[in-house]
Design a protein around this motif. Structure first.
Motif, PDB file in Angstrom:
ATOM      1  N   ASN A 296       2.075 -12.920 -13.369  1.00  0.00           N
ATOM      2  CA  ASN A 296       2.646 -11.621 -13.770  1.00  0.00           C
ATOM      3  C   ASN A 296       4.145 -11.710 -14.018  1.00  0.00           C
ATOM      4  OD1 ASN A 296       0.174 -10.324 -13.543  1.00  0.00           O
ATOM      5  ND2 ASN A 296       0.487  -9.863 -11.384  1.00  0.00           N
ATOM      6  N   ASN A 297       4.845 -12.391 -13.130  1.00  0.00           N
ATOM      7  CA  ASN A 297       6.305 -12.413 -13.228  1.00  0.00           C
ATOM      8  C   ASN A 297       6.768 -13.158 -14.479  1.00  0.00           C
ATOM      9  OD1 ASN A 297       6.074 -11.135 -10.794  1.00  0.00           O
ATOM     10  ND2 ASN A 297       7.027 -12.724  -9.571  1.00  0.00           N
ATOM     11  N   ALA A 298       6.054 -14.242 -14.826  1.00  0.00           N
ATOM     12  CA  ALA A 298       6.433 -14.992 -16.030  1.00  0.00           C
ATOM     13  C   ALA A 298       6.309 -14.088 -17.249  1.00  0.00           C
ATOM     14  CB  ALA A 298       5.555 -16.224 -16.170  1.00  0.00           C
ATOM     15  N   LYS A 299       5.274 -13.268 -17.261  1.00  0.00           N
ATOM     16  CA  LYS A 299       5.032 -12.349 -18.380  1.00  0.00           C
ATOM     17  C   LYS A 299       6.074 -11.217 -18.383  1.00  0.00           C
ATOM     18  CE  LYS A 299       1.101 -10.146 -17.614  1.00  0.00           C
ATOM     19  NZ  LYS A 299       1.467  -8.868 -17.085  1.00  0.00           N
ATOM     20  N   ASP A 300       6.480 -10.782 -17.195  1.00  0.00           N
ATOM     21  CA  ASP A 300       7.336  -9.593 -17.066  1.00  0.00           C
ATOM     22  C   ASP A 300       8.834  -9.910 -16.990  1.00  0.00           C
ATOM     23  OD1 ASP A 300       4.995  -8.158 -16.973  1.00  0.00           O
ATOM     24  OD2 ASP A 300       4.984  -7.948 -14.779  1.00  0.00           O
ATOM     25  N   GLY A 301       9.191 -11.197 -16.983  1.00  0.00           N
ATOM     26  CA  GLY A 301      10.611 -11.536 -16.859  1.00  0.00           C
ATOM     27  C   GLY A 301      11.161 -11.282 -15.465  1.00  0.00           C
ATOM     28  N   VAL A 302      10.285 -11.415 -14.477  1.00  0.00           N
ATOM     29  CA  VAL A 302      10.725 -11.266 -13.079  1.00  0.00           C
ATOM     30  C   VAL A 302      10.858 -12.665 -12.478  1.00  0.00           C
ATOM     31  CG1 VAL A 302      10.018 -10.447 -10.777  1.00  0.00           C
ATOM     32  CG2 VAL A 302       9.697  -8.984 -12.783  1.00  0.00           C
ATOM     33  N   THR A 303      11.925 -12.871 -11.714  1.00  0.00           N
ATOM     34  CA  THR A 303      12.132 -14.145 -11.023  1.00  0.00           C
ATOM     35  C   THR A 303      12.398 -13.857  -9.544  1.00  0.00           C
ATOM     36  OG1 THR A 303      14.459 -14.044 -11.714  1.00  0.00           O
ATOM     37  CG2 THR A 303      13.009 -15.431 -13.035  1.00  0.00           C
ATOM     38  N   GLY A 304      12.357 -14.900  -8.728  1.00  0.00           N
ATOM     39  CA  GLY A 304      12.650 -14.655  -7.325  1.00  0.00           C
ATOM     40  C   GLY A 304      12.211 -15.748  -6.386  1.00  0.00           C
ATOM     41  N   TYR A 305      12.225 -15.391  -5.100  1.00  0.00           N
ATOM     42  CA  TYR A 305      11.971 -16.365  -4.038  1.00  0.00           C
ATOM     43  C   TYR A 305      11.191 -15.669  -2.932  1.00  0.00           C
ATOM     44  CZ  TYR A 305      13.086 -20.739  -1.645  1.00  0.00           C
ATOM     45  OH  TYR A 305      13.015 -21.978  -1.062  1.00  0.00           O
ATOM     46  N   LEU A 306      10.202 -16.374  -2.402  1.00  0.00           N
ATOM     47  CA  LEU A 306       9.363 -15.826  -1.321  1.00  0.00           C
ATOM     48  C   LEU A 306       9.354 -16.803  -0.154  1.00  0.00           C
ATOM     49  CD1 LEU A 306       7.216 -13.663  -0.423  1.00  0.00           C
ATOM     50  CD2 LEU A 306       5.493 -15.137  -1.472  1.00  0.00           C
ATOM     51  N   ILE A 307       9.794 -16.305   0.999  1.00  0.00           N
ATOM     52  CA  ILE A 307       9.786 -17.118   2.221  1.00  0.00           C
ATOM     53  C   ILE A 307       8.679 -16.562   3.108  1.00  0.00           C
ATOM     54  CG2 ILE A 307      11.085 -17.693   4.321  1.00  0.00           C
ATOM     55  CD1 ILE A 307      13.657 -17.365   2.606  1.00  0.00           C
ATOM     56  N   PHE A 308       7.875 -17.461   3.685  1.00  0.00           N
ATOM     57  CA  PHE A 308       6.799 -16.984   4.550  1.00  0.00           C
ATOM     58  C   PHE A 308       6.844 -17.667   5.906  1.00  0.00           C
ATOM     59  CE2 PHE A 308       2.531 -17.424   6.328  1.00  0.00           C
ATOM     60  CZ  PHE A 308       2.308 -16.084   6.572  1.00  0.00           C
ATOM     61  N   ASP A 309       6.761 -16.879   6.959  1.00  0.00           N
ATOM     62  CA  ASP A 309       6.617 -17.462   8.301  1.00  0.00           C
ATOM     63  C   ASP A 309       5.881 -16.494   9.223  1.00  0.00           C
ATOM     64  OD1 ASP A 309       8.454 -15.543   9.007  1.00  0.00           O
ATOM     65  OD2 ASP A 309       9.581 -16.866  10.326  1.00  0.00           O
ATOM     66  N   GLY A 310       4.902 -15.799   8.663  1.00  0.00           N
ATOM     67  CA  GLY A 310       4.213 -14.740   9.419  1.00  0.00           C
ATOM     68  C   GLY A 310       4.767 -13.401   8.971  1.00  0.00           C
ATOM     69  N   GLU A 311       6.022 -13.415   8.598  1.00  0.00           N
ATOM     70  CA  GLU A 311       6.632 -12.298   7.875  1.00  0.00           C
ATOM     71  C   GLU A 311       6.906 -12.816   6.464  1.00  0.00           C
ATOM     72  OE1 GLU A 311       8.621  -9.606   9.869  1.00  0.00           O
ATOM     73  OE2 GLU A 311       7.825 -10.359  11.741  1.00  0.00           O
ATOM     74  N   PHE A 312       7.003 -11.885   5.541  1.00  0.00           N
ATOM     75  CA  PHE A 312       7.447 -12.261   4.210  1.00  0.00           C
ATOM     76  C   PHE A 312       8.886 -11.803   4.030  1.00  0.00           C
ATOM     77  CE2 PHE A 312       2.844 -11.559   3.478  1.00  0.00           C
ATOM     78  CZ  PHE A 312       2.502 -12.760   2.884  1.00  0.00           C
ATOM     79  N   LEU A 313       9.681 -12.672   3.409  1.00  0.00           N
ATOM     80  CA  LEU A 313      11.015 -12.281   2.939  1.00  0.00           C
ATOM     81  C   LEU A 313      10.983 -12.565   1.451  1.00  0.00           C
ATOM     82  CD1 LEU A 313      13.152 -14.095   5.669  1.00  0.00           C
ATOM     83  CD2 LEU A 313      12.800 -11.625   5.492  1.00  0.00           C
ATOM     84  N   GLN A 314      11.129 -11.521   0.630  1.00  0.00           N
ATOM     85  CA  GLN A 314      11.016 -11.759  -0.808  1.00  0.00           C
ATOM     86  C   GLN A 314      12.209 -11.187  -1.552  1.00  0.00           C
ATOM     87  OE1 GLN A 314       7.549 -10.128  -2.911  1.00  0.00           O
ATOM     88  NE2 GLN A 314       7.537 -11.912  -4.274  1.00  0.00           N
ATOM     89  N   ILE A 315      12.644 -11.954  -2.550  1.00  0.00           N
ATOM     90  CA  ILE A 315      13.705 -11.523  -3.471  1.00  0.00           C
ATOM     91  C   ILE A 315      13.058 -11.400  -4.844  1.00  0.00           C
ATOM     92  CG2 ILE A 315      15.916 -12.160  -4.521  1.00  0.00           C
ATOM     93  CD1 ILE A 315      16.272 -14.043  -1.991  1.00  0.00           C
ATOM     94  N   LEU A 316      13.234 -10.243  -5.469  1.00  0.00           N
ATOM     95  CA  LEU A 316      12.704 -10.017  -6.825  1.00  0.00           C
ATOM     96  C   LEU A 316      13.877  -9.645  -7.704  1.00  0.00           C
ATOM     97  CD1 LEU A 316       9.784  -7.660  -5.757  1.00  0.00           C
ATOM     98  CD2 LEU A 316       9.437  -9.880  -6.844  1.00  0.00           C
ATOM     99  N   GLU A 317      13.957 -10.233  -8.900  1.00  0.00           N
ATOM    100  CA  GLU A 317      15.047  -9.872  -9.809  1.00  0.00           C
ATOM    101  C   GLU A 317      14.526  -9.760 -11.235  1.00  0.00           C
ATOM    102  OE1 GLU A 317      17.924 -12.930  -8.744  1.00  0.00           O
ATOM    103  OE2 GLU A 317      16.719 -14.475  -9.674  1.00  0.00           O
ATOM    104  N   GLY A 318      15.053  -8.790 -11.964  1.00  0.00           N
ATOM    105  CA  GLY A 318      14.622  -8.562 -13.340  1.00  0.00           C
ATOM    106  C   GLY A 318      15.099  -7.187 -13.773  1.00  0.00           C
TER     107      GLY A 318
END
Ligand SMILES: Cc1cc2nc3c(=O)[nH]c(=O)nc-3n(C[C@H](O)[C@H](O)[C@H](O)COP(=O)(O)O)c2cc1C
Length: 142
Positions: free
Chosen positions: A37-59
């Motif tokens: 989806n993100n490749a199609k929508d021009g969204v980029t970012g980073y997802l960290i997982f350790d039981g919690e999610f920490l996500q950065i979304l940009e676009g």
């Protein structure tokens, strides 16, 4: 180079282990839908997982809003809390439709350096900490 204004969203949430049959399979599914989806929508970012999610979304603002509305409604996680939602002059992860990092003891010192050692504490968590951690992890190729 982007010709559109960029918005960045940073959030934390908790994995809903009870709602999935297998954590690795759930993570694989999340990542493959994200990248498609993100490749199609021009969204980029980073997802960290350790039981919690920490996500950065940009676009683009409307696109990131729409993406996050889908994400927020996803029963594979809960207790979503937005840490930052603001315009940004640049993308921090321009080459990643969604980078993913599974927390490993090998990088504990990196987490500690960004004030995120040990269990994630929402009381002291901030978008700046998440962003600086994700940028260092991405530079390490982690
Ligand atoms: C922690 C987490 C992060 C997610 N990140 C994204 C994302 O960056 N982009 C995306 O399209 N979907 C993401 N999803 C999945 C969405 O919630 C949703 O399942 C998906 O967008 C539906 O896409 P589809 O209709 O193409 O299957 C994420 C889900 C979770 C639980």
């Amino acid at each position: 180079m982007d010709t559109i204004a960029i918005h960045r969203l940073v959030y934390v949430s908790k994995f809903n282990l009870g709602r999935v049959d297998s954590a690795p399979a759930a993570l694989r599914d999340i990542l493959s839908a994200s990248r498609r989806n993100n490749a199609k929508d021009g969204v980029t970012g980073y997802l960290i997982f350790d039981g919690e999610f920490l996500q950065i979304l940009e676009g683009a603002e409307a696109t990131v809003s729409g993406t996050f509305a889908r994400i927020e409604g996803d029963s594979r996680h809960r207790q979503t809390s937005v840490l930052e939602w603001k315009p940004s002059s640049t993308r921090l992860f321009p080459t990643w439709s969604m980078a993913a990092y599974l927390r490993s003891p090998a990088h504990e010192a990196v987490f500690a350096r960004h004030g995120l050692g040990g269990k994630i504490d929402r009381g002291t968590l901030s978008a700046d900490r998440v962003v600086s951690l994700a940028m260092e992890l991405s530079l390490l190729g982690a």
